[in-house]
Design a protein around this motif. Structure first.
Motif, mmCIF file in Angstrom:
data_model
loop_
_atom_site.group_PDB
_atom_site.id
_atom_site.type_symbol
_atom_site.label_atom_id
_atom_site.label_comp_id
_atom_site.label_asym_id
_atom_site.label_seq_id
_atom_site.Cartn_x
_atom_site.Cartn_y
_atom_site.Cartn_z
ATOM 1 N N ALA A 27 0.926 -1.353 -0.091
ATOM 2 C CA ALA A 27 -0.051 -0.065 -0.241
ATOM 3 C C ALA A 27 1.053 1.408 -0.069
ATOM 4 O O ALA A 27 0.412 2.282 -0.812
ATOM 5 N N ASN B 240 0.590 4.071 -3.226
ATOM 6 C CA ASN B 240 -0.007 5.321 -2.713
ATOM 7 C C ASN B 240 1.074 6.335 -3.272
ATOM 8 O O ASN B 240 1.046 7.394 -3.780
ATOM 9 N N VAL C 261 -5.269 -6.585 -5.277
ATOM 10 C CA VAL C 261 -5.111 -5.432 -4.100
ATOM 11 C C VAL C 261 -6.115 -5.794 -2.890
ATOM 12 O O VAL C 261 -6.021 -4.763 -2.214
ATOM 13 N N ILE D 232 -5.170 -5.028 0.930
ATOM 14 C CA ILE D 232 -4.894 -3.758 1.122
ATOM 15 C C ILE D 232 -5.674 -2.439 0.465
ATOM 16 O O ILE D 232 -5.428 -1.384 0.790
ATOM 17 N N HIS D 233 -6.932 -2.947 -0.184
ATOM 18 C CA HIS D 233 -7.875 -1.897 -0.693
ATOM 19 C C HIS D 233 -8.227 -0.845 -0.015
ATOM 20 O O HIS D 233 -8.344 0.428 -0.459
ATOM 21 N N LEU E 103 -5.915 2.266 0.152
ATOM 22 C CA LEU E 103 -5.483 2.947 -0.986
ATOM 23 C C LEU E 103 -6.686 4.013 -1.322
ATOM 24 O O LEU E 103 -7.819 3.724 -1.996
#
Length: 345
Positions: free
Chosen positions: A240, A244, A305, A308-309, A312
């Motif tokens: 993440a 980012n 993802v 970890i979405h 984000l």
């Protein structure tokens, strides 16, 4: 003893049965006095379920619900006959074609007649025939002022060599001085390496658009130590903090360029649900389109993802197909309203 013979059900029938709940969801709570009608159509006979373009059972009902709430009637058409019937003469009709451009572009007299009567067509077959061929795409978009890697016929410098059609094919980096296969799509090599955490990564930006309007964008990256500049979702580290930071460095600072690209592509190719794959060149900062095609949502990236979405912020509103549809609907509505305003001016 009577022998039982198993009846084989055609794939087209199975597809129709599977999508009946989607058709029902799309047809409920229709506005009594619609502004217009939006028809989502798959007419190539290849079905909707496994094209990598749209998560049909989750995206489409949510998108159509948002359209109906805004006063637009909605339909699904799974044949050229159904499309022909759905294009209304009473209200302006927008047709959104769903197909995999490299597998077969919609055609036929009934399809052409229906599209000719529509007020606006997204993913028009003429556009599909262009984006199905990378060389033709490059010619058309370059002529429209879209920055793209320069096509080459000789390896005077490193060359990125790809298949002319289809995506996900084996790519080659041809060294300077080597011979080129003229049957392939050969362009100047763009160095997209970006440093993070003391390592270099090849990178791409995927820009999702409805016409000229960007709905969202996200980054993908691949460890440069693998010596392969072709970057896909499966290559992207599930990190993440990294995603980012790359988002800010590759998307945040290039947003004006990306917006200009979206506008120029739409002007050149017409209305569409697009995924533009963009390269940001190391050193120069040049922003170039390497490929474009039709796409509604990115469920493969969502699966990658998933752990970890929630970390984000730029991606989270588009993570689930339903949320993607609802948050993209205002861009579709704005495009429809602009087109209607221009046609009645």
């Amino acid at each position: 003893m009577k022998r039982l013979v198993k009846k084989v059900v055609p794939a087209r029938v199975l597809e129709w049965r599977a999508l009946r709940p989607v058709e029902a969801a799309v047809a409920t709570r229709r506005p009594s006095a619609p502004i217009g009608r939006v028809v989502f159509a798959s007419v190539t006979g290849r079905g909707l379920s496994d094209q990598g373009k749209i998560t049909i059972r989750r995206y489409l009902p949510a998108m159509c619900a948002a359209l109906r709430e805004a006063g637009w009637d909605t339909h699904v058409a799974l044949s050229d006959t159904a499309l022909d019937r759905a294009v209304s003469s009473d209200v302006p009709t927008a047709v959104v074609l769903i197909y995999r451009e490299v597998a077969g572009v919609p055609s036929g007299r009934r399809v052409e007649a229906a599209l000719a009567r529509a007020a606006i067509v997204f993913n028009h077959p003429e556009t599909g025939r262009i984006v199905a061929d990378k060389r033709r795409t490059n010619e058309v978009l370059t002529a429209a002022g879209v920055p793209m890697p320069r096509m080459v016929t000789a390896a005077d410098a490193p060359v990125f060599s790809n298949a002319v059609a289809d995506s996900g094919q084996t790519v080659q980096v041809v060294e300077s001085g080597a011979s080129l296969d003229p049957s392939r799509y050969n362009t100047e090599f763009i160095d997209t390496r970006i440093e993070y955490g003391g390592k270099d990564y090849y990178s791409t930006v995927r820009v999702m658009c409805i016409g000229a309007k960007i709905t969202h964008a996200f980054v993908r990256a691949r460890d440069a130590a693998q010596n392969d500049p072709s970057v896909h979702t499966k290559d992207t580290p599930v990190d993440a903090r990294m995603i980012n930071e790359l988002h800010e460095r590759l998307i945040g600072v290039t947003w004006d360029d990306l917006s200009d690209i979206a506008r120029r592509v739409s002007d050149a190719l017409g209305p569409g649900f697009y995924a533009h794959d963009v390269l940001v060149e190391r050193g120069s900062g040049r922003v170039l389109v390497c490929e474009t095609g039709f796409k509604f949502d990115n469920n493969q990236y969502a699966r990658a993802v998933e752990p970890i979405h929630h970390l984000l912020p730029a991606w989270q509103p588009f993570h689930r197909p339903e949320d993607n549809a609802r948050n993209s609907a205002p861009h579709l509505l704005a495009t429809l309203e602009e087109h209607l305003a221009a046609s009645t001016a």
